[in-house]
Design a protein around this motif. Structure first.
Motif, PDB file in Angstrom:
ATOM      1  N   PRO A  94     145.319 102.922  31.401  1.00  0.00           N
ATOM      2  CA  PRO A  94     144.155 102.453  30.642  1.00  0.00           C
ATOM      3  C   PRO A  94     144.106 103.096  29.266  1.00  0.00           C
ATOM      4  CG  PRO A  94     143.482 104.185  32.117  1.00  0.00           C
ATOM      5  CD  PRO A  94     144.958 103.961  32.368  1.00  0.00           C
ATOM      6  N   THR A 122     140.956  98.370  31.778  1.00  0.00           N
ATOM      7  CA  THR A 122     142.092  97.439  31.755  1.00  0.00           C
ATOM      8  C   THR A 122     142.946  97.512  33.016  1.00  0.00           C
ATOM      9  OG1 THR A 122     143.402  99.053  30.498  1.00  0.00           O
ATOM     10  CG2 THR A 122     142.213  97.357  29.230  1.00  0.00           C
ATOM     11  N   HIS A 125     141.901  95.241  35.943  1.00  0.00           N
ATOM     12  CA  HIS A 125     142.293  93.834  35.875  1.00  0.00           C
ATOM     13  C   HIS A 125     143.624  93.613  36.585  1.00  0.00           C
ATOM     14  CE1 HIS A 125     139.296  92.255  32.912  1.00  0.00           C
ATOM     15  NE2 HIS A 125     139.152  93.549  32.688  1.00  0.00           N
ATOM     16  N   LEU A 391     146.620  96.284  29.210  1.00  0.00           N
ATOM     17  CA  LEU A 391     145.879  95.737  28.073  1.00  0.00           C
ATOM     18  C   LEU A 391     145.999  94.223  27.990  1.00  0.00           C
ATOM     19  CD1 LEU A 391     144.290  96.064  25.422  1.00  0.00           C
ATOM     20  CD2 LEU A 391     146.476  96.451  24.268  1.00  0.00           C
ATOM     21  N   ALA A 394     144.185  92.272  30.751  1.00  0.00           N
ATOM     22  CA  ALA A 394     142.750  92.220  30.473  1.00  0.00           C
ATOM     23  C   ALA A 394     142.450  91.309  29.285  1.00  0.00           C
ATOM     24  CB  ALA A 394     142.226  93.628  30.207  1.00  0.00           C
TER      25      ALA A 394
END
Length: 446
Positions: A94, A122, A125, A391, A394
């Motif tokens: 993250p 993130t 997700h 990243l 997400a």
């Protein structure tokens, strides 16, 4: 293209896969699930949304849109996961380049809190996608150890952990040198911290499984179909391909990231795309595996030219870091990583290395992801900064929600203008000098 800032790249050619980026086969290509069939676009068609690029961002966006009943077409120049999504280290970490306090200072208190909350979420997700869609992806979630290589870095990692704790993070641990040594099996660090939100996976399998789910949800994915440009036609966009057929859609979402140079020279000049080099050892013996990263965490350190490493599901140790900007010329381009393995893990002296590969990372000028909408219905996502697994997964969710609602609050970052990096053509020379300087400052490990 109707937007003059997005002219097709002068060097674009309808190439065979790998011609412009002749990259070595990765470990992931040898251990991934079979690719789903994504034949080339054979005839012109229409869609609600056409997505350019079948990496994590494009595939995640396609999944979320298709599950909401949107008619989605994905156009990919090679095959899903061919680029950085299938060539990274498989670390699910993250956060962003900036810590939460810095984000609040940069964006303001309210917006900064929202950006930090997104950055911290993130990894959720990814793991949620794996669980809810039952993706056949080898993965672990035992956390991320960030090793501190000097005294200043010890203060940095403690501050980082405390900032996340103030924002609700539970289970983080500040580590001394002995604790890092026990978790990683190396004496290279003076301490560090453990972030429990993180983990690791087989990155190419993850991309292929995202493609499978997107197609099962109704999305159409066409591989070997390079996009050459687009133009507005009435209320829709016409997306042209090198093969001849085109796709007409009311919305275009560009998710080509570090592999944008073949599509748009203007857009590609907003990022630098260095190569990230990686190699893997032969499978560790039982004795070696007990002494090298026995807890299954993933790791990267605080050096300017950081090293990142983990064990994969086949029992190999993977080591990654920066290398030459040019495409690799021989195995010598990975020699610094071979030395790093033995320097950090003397117990692996003499071990064989069975795979060497690299992939491009997209880095923006401000080290933040960029979202552009130069014209209504033309949405662009670019910049992963080496955190692409979490990243971009997400970001796909956010891009889909924005497309469905047109509410800018669905986007974690503000829409910005396309702004090329000044003297972009000289950036490689500049960054080569910076890399040399950082390497001298980091001297002691390599």
């Amino acid at each position: 293209m109707s937007d003059s800032t997005l002219t097709p790249a002068a060097q674009f050619r309808a190439t065979a896969p790998g011609e412009l980026f002749p990259l070595a086969p990765s470990l992931w290509a040898h251990t991934a699930v079979p690719a789903v069939s994504t034949p080339a676009l054979g005839a012109s068609c229409t869609a609600d949304v056409v997505i350019v690029g079948a990496g994590y961002a494009g595939l995640s966006t396609a999944c979320h849109l298709a599950k909401n009943g949107v008619n989605v077409v994905v156009l990919e120049a090679r095959e899903p996961g061919w680029g950085g999504s299938g060539r990274n280290g498989g670390q699910i970490i993250p956060g962003l380049k900036y810590d939460p306090d810095e984000l609040e200072a940069r964006f303001g208190a309210e917006a900064g809190r929202a950006v930090a909350a997104f950055a911290g979420s993130t990894t959720e997700h990814v793991f949620r996608m794996i669980d809810t869609e039952k993706l056949a992806v080898p993965h672990v979630r035992h956390g991320w150890v960030q090793g501190a290589h000097n005294d200043a870095a010890l203060h940095t990692v403690e501050s980082r952990m405390r900032q996340w704790e103030r924002r609700g993070l539970k289970g983080a641990q500040l580590l001394d040198a002995a604790q890092v040594r026990n978790l990683l099996g190396t004496q290279a660090y003076k301490g560090g911290w453990l972030d429990p939100r993180a983990g690791g996976l087989q990155p190419l399998t993850y991309a292929r499984e995202l493609a499978r789910v997107a197609m099962a949800s109704g999305a159409r994915i066409f591989g070997q179909t390079p996009v050459t440009g687009w133009q507005r036609e009435g209320n829709a966009w016409k997306v042209n391909t090198a093969l001849g057929p085109h796709v007409t859609a009311r919305t275009v979402i560009v998710c080509t990231n570090a592999y944008t140079r073949e599509l748009s020279s203007k857009l590609s000049s907003t990022v630098i795309t260095p190569n990230s080099y990686q190699l893997s050892t032969a499978p560790l013996t039982a004795q070696q595996a007990e002494s090298v990263m026995p807890g299954g965490q993933v790791s990267s350190d605080t050096r300017n030219l950081l090293l990142y490493f983990r064990k994969d599901h086949t029992g190999r140790l993977l080591m990654g870091g920066r290398g030459p900007f040019r495409q690799p010329a021989s195995n010598n381009d990975w020699a610094h990583l071979e030395r790093a393995v033995v320097k950090m893990f003397p117990q692996l002296a003499g071990i064989a290395f069975d795979h060497r590969w690299c992939g491009h990372v997209s880095v923006t000028r401000d080290f933040l992801p960029h979202v552009h909408e130069p014209e209504p219905g033309l949405l662009i996502n670019i910049g992963c900064m080496g955190r692409g697994v979490a990243l971009e997964t997400a970001m796909g969710d956010a891009l889909a929600r924005y497309t469905l609602t047109r509410d800018v609050r669905a986007l974690p970052f503000p829409l910005t203008r396309i702004s090329p990096i000044p003297f972009h053509g000289l950036q490689r020379l500049y960054l080569a000098a910076v890399v040399s300087w950082y390497r001298m400052r980091d001297a002691g490990l390599l």
